[in-house]
Write a protein that holds these residues in place. Structure first.
Motif, PDB file in Angstrom:
ATOM      1  N   ILE A 126       0.826  -1.205   0.000  1.00  0.00           N
ATOM      2  CA  ILE A 126       0.000   0.000   0.000  1.00  0.00           C
ATOM      3  C   ILE A 126       0.865   1.261   0.000  1.00  0.00           C
ATOM      4  CG2 ILE A 126      -1.519   1.373   1.508  1.00  0.00           C
ATOM      5  CD1 ILE A 126      -3.019  -1.192   2.140  1.00  0.00           C
ATOM      6  N   LEU A 127       1.966   1.215   0.741  1.00  0.00           N
ATOM      7  CA  LEU A 127       2.843   2.375   0.827  1.00  0.00           C
ATOM      8  C   LEU A 127       3.770   2.522  -0.381  1.00  0.00           C
ATOM      9  CD1 LEU A 127       3.899   2.140   4.581  1.00  0.00           C
ATOM     10  CD2 LEU A 127       2.515   3.951   3.550  1.00  0.00           C
ATOM     11  N   ALA A 128       3.929   1.449  -1.150  1.00  0.00           N
ATOM     12  CA  ALA A 128       4.899   1.447  -2.255  1.00  0.00           C
ATOM     13  C   ALA A 128       4.729   2.602  -3.238  1.00  0.00           C
ATOM     14  CB  ALA A 128       4.850   0.110  -2.983  1.00  0.00           C
ATOM     15  N   PRO A 129       3.504   2.897  -3.718  1.00  0.00           N
ATOM     16  CA  PRO A 129       3.378   4.002  -4.685  1.00  0.00           C
ATOM     17  C   PRO A 129       3.827   5.346  -4.122  1.00  0.00           C
ATOM     18  CG  PRO A 129       1.415   2.629  -4.714  1.00  0.00           C
ATOM     19  CD  PRO A 129       2.214   2.204  -3.513  1.00  0.00           C
ATOM     20  N   ALA A 130       3.452   5.638  -2.862  1.00  0.00           N
ATOM     21  CA  ALA A 130       3.847   6.906  -2.257  1.00  0.00           C
ATOM     22  C   ALA A 130       5.358   6.973  -2.073  1.00  0.00           C
ATOM     23  CB  ALA A 130       3.144   7.088  -0.914  1.00  0.00           C
ATOM     24  N   ARG A 131       5.942   5.850  -1.653  1.00  0.00           N
ATOM     25  CA  ARG A 131       7.391   5.823  -1.472  1.00  0.00           C
ATOM     26  C   ARG A 131       8.124   5.969  -2.802  1.00  0.00           C
ATOM     27  NH1 ARG A 131       7.304   1.026   3.097  1.00  0.00           N
ATOM     28  NH2 ARG A 131       7.488   2.396   4.921  1.00  0.00           N
ATOM     29  N   ALA A 132       7.604   5.323  -3.829  1.00  0.00           N
ATOM     30  CA  ALA A 132       8.234   5.430  -5.153  1.00  0.00           C
ATOM     31  C   ALA A 132       8.155   6.862  -5.671  1.00  0.00           C
ATOM     32  CB  ALA A 132       7.541   4.474  -6.126  1.00  0.00           C
ATOM     33  N   GLU A 133       7.025   7.514  -5.433  1.00  0.00           N
ATOM     34  CA  GLU A 133       6.871   8.906  -5.857  1.00  0.00           C
ATOM     35  C   GLU A 133       7.849   9.805  -5.113  1.00  0.00           C
ATOM     36  OE1 GLU A 133       3.383  12.375  -6.107  1.00  0.00           O
ATOM     37  OE2 GLU A 133       2.880  10.332  -5.474  1.00  0.00           O
ATOM     38  N   ALA A 134       8.002   9.572  -3.809  1.00  0.00           N
ATOM     39  CA  ALA A 134       8.925  10.381  -3.012  1.00  0.00           C
ATOM     40  C   ALA A 134      10.362  10.183  -3.486  1.00  0.00           C
ATOM     41  CB  ALA A 134       8.802  10.013  -1.536  1.00  0.00           C
ATOM     42  N   ILE A 135      10.745   8.948  -3.756  1.00  0.00           N
ATOM     43  CA  ILE A 135      12.107   8.661  -4.206  1.00  0.00           C
ATOM     44  C   ILE A 135      12.377   9.327  -5.554  1.00  0.00           C
ATOM     45  CG2 ILE A 135      13.656   6.834  -5.031  1.00  0.00           C
ATOM     46  CD1 ILE A 135      12.349   5.026  -2.879  1.00  0.00           C
ATOM     47  N   ALA A 136      11.418   9.233  -6.465  1.00  0.00           N
ATOM     48  CA  ALA A 136      11.591   9.845  -7.790  1.00  0.00           C
ATOM     49  C   ALA A 136      11.705  11.366  -7.678  1.00  0.00           C
ATOM     50  CB  ALA A 136      10.413   9.471  -8.689  1.00  0.00           C
ATOM     51  N   THR A 137      10.913  11.951  -6.791  1.00  0.00           N
ATOM     52  CA  THR A 137      10.955  13.405  -6.614  1.00  0.00           C
ATOM     53  C   THR A 137      12.267  13.839  -5.985  1.00  0.00           C
ATOM     54  OG1 THR A 137       8.547  13.437  -6.320  1.00  0.00           O
ATOM     55  CG2 THR A 137       9.760  15.386  -5.599  1.00  0.00           C
ATOM     56  N   ILE A 138      12.734  13.092  -4.998  1.00  0.00           N
ATOM     57  CA  ILE A 138      14.020  13.403  -4.374  1.00  0.00           C
ATOM     58  C   ILE A 138      15.149  13.278  -5.394  1.00  0.00           C
ATOM     59  CG2 ILE A 138      15.739  12.575  -2.708  1.00  0.00           C
ATOM     60  CD1 ILE A 138      13.360  11.838  -0.889  1.00  0.00           C
ATOM     61  N   ARG A 139      15.080  12.248  -6.204  1.00  0.00           N
ATOM     62  CA  ARG A 139      16.118  12.046  -7.219  1.00  0.00           C
ATOM     63  C   ARG A 139      16.155  13.230  -8.202  1.00  0.00           C
ATOM     64  NH1 ARG A 139      15.071   6.915  -8.442  1.00  0.00           N
ATOM     65  NH2 ARG A 139      16.683   6.110  -7.060  1.00  0.00           N
ATOM     66  N   ARG A 140      14.988  13.700  -8.605  1.00  0.00           N
ATOM     67  CA  ARG A 140      14.929  14.879  -9.499  1.00  0.00           C
ATOM     68  C   ARG A 140      15.530  16.095  -8.803  1.00  0.00           C
ATOM     69  NH1 ARG A 140      10.416  17.336 -11.116  1.00  0.00           N
ATOM     70  NH2 ARG A 140       9.017  16.396  -9.580  1.00  0.00           N
ATOM     71  N   GLY A 141      15.185  16.248  -7.519  1.00  0.00           N
ATOM     72  CA  GLY A 141      15.707  17.384  -6.772  1.00  0.00           C
ATOM     73  C   GLY A 141      17.208  17.309  -6.574  1.00  0.00           C
ATOM     74  N   GLN A 142      17.727  16.106  -6.373  1.00  0.00           N
ATOM     75  CA  GLN A 142      19.190  15.946  -6.237  1.00  0.00           C
ATOM     76  C   GLN A 142      19.894  16.279  -7.542  1.00  0.00           C
ATOM     77  OE1 GLN A 142      19.351  11.868  -4.832  1.00  0.00           O
ATOM     78  NE2 GLN A 142      19.746  12.521  -2.733  1.00  0.00           N
ATOM     79  N   GLN A 143      19.316  15.842  -8.638  1.00  0.00           N
ATOM     80  CA  GLN A 143      19.921  16.123  -9.939  1.00  0.00           C
ATOM     81  C   GLN A 143      19.916  17.621 -10.246  1.00  0.00           C
ATOM     82  OE1 GLN A 143      17.502  13.666 -12.458  1.00  0.00           O
ATOM     83  NE2 GLN A 143      18.669  11.793 -12.006  1.00  0.00           N
ATOM     84  N   GLY A 144      18.907  18.323  -9.724  1.00  0.00           N
ATOM     85  CA  GLY A 144      18.814  19.761  -9.959  1.00  0.00           C
ATOM     86  C   GLY A 144      19.478  20.594  -8.881  1.00  0.00           C
ATOM     87  N   GLY A 145      20.111  19.945  -7.905  1.00  0.00           N
ATOM     88  CA  GLY A 145      20.794  20.676  -6.847  1.00  0.00           C
ATOM     89  C   GLY A 145      19.874  21.245  -5.790  1.00  0.00           C
TER      90      GLY A 145
END
Length: 209
Positions: A126-145
């Motif tokens: 149940i938590l997997a989609p929210a966690r995957a979304e958070a990880i993807a968003t963090i990854r985008r933010g890391q790539q953009g500094g």
């Protein structure tokens, strides 16, 4: 001929619904704080007999399954409502933090149950989609500094989740009050590597929409 319920039957059904809601609300709070709580302790806290509880739930897992489904729906709905197409990583993470805070007890219970077995697999799903979304968003933010990149995105996401859980527990215990989630969401972004003033400004912008 149309059937009408007699007053006694209507009262019984009303009492049954009331008991069902009370058991769920009590179980949510109890399992949030003690994922290994027994049905006997939940029945006692809810003010119902063991027989009444078993009349609604044939076993502990049946109760956990309903609570998990209910909490999962609430969390998914909160995230769906908060989601804004095209939002940059900073805004998106602020929205996610505020969404998790909005479902309060349900979020805390899901995380607590997800750390236990049995039943953990269903909660993780149940938590997997929210966690995957958070990880993807963090990854985008890391790539953009925007977010700190000293640890991988999945590790940072897990740490931020733990932070939100700790803040929610303090809020629930009454040792600290943050009804709107503004302080918690700001702390969440700061822990992700955002400057405090920028974090506070982004959270306020989202909340003032």
């Amino acid at each position: 001929m149309q059937r009408t319920d007699v007053p006694g039957r209507t009262l019984q059904r009303s009492n049954a619904r009331s008991n069902h809601r009370r058991i769920l609300a009590t179980a949510r709070r109890t399992l949030r704080d003690d994922p290994d709580a027994s049905l006997d302790s939940i029945a006692l806290a809810a003010g119902v007999t063991r027989r009444t509880l078993y009349g609604h739930f044939p076993g502990r897992q049946a109760l956990i399954d309903e609570l998990t489904h209910e909490a999962g729906q609430a969390l998914q709905q909160a995230f769906a409502t908060a989601r804004t197409p095209g939002a940059d990583p900073l805004e998106a993470m602020a929205r996610m933090a505020l969404a998790a805070w909005a479902v309060g007890d349900r979020f805390r219970m899901l995380i607590s149950l997800g750390r236990r077995r049995p039943g953990g697999d269903a909660v993780h799903a149940i938590l997997a989609p929210a966690r995957a979304e958070a990880i993807a968003t963090i990854r985008r933010g890391q790539q953009g500094g925007v977010f700190a990149a000293h640890v991988p995105a999945p590790v940072l996401a897990h740490a931020l989740e733990a932070l939100m859980l700790a803040l929610a527990e303090e809020n629930g215990a009454g040792t600290w009050a943050d009804p709107s989630g503004e302080a918690a969401a700001t702390a969440f972004l700061v822990a992700a590597g955002v400057a405090p003033q920028a974090a506070a400004r982004q959270v306020r912008d989202v909340m003032n929409e």
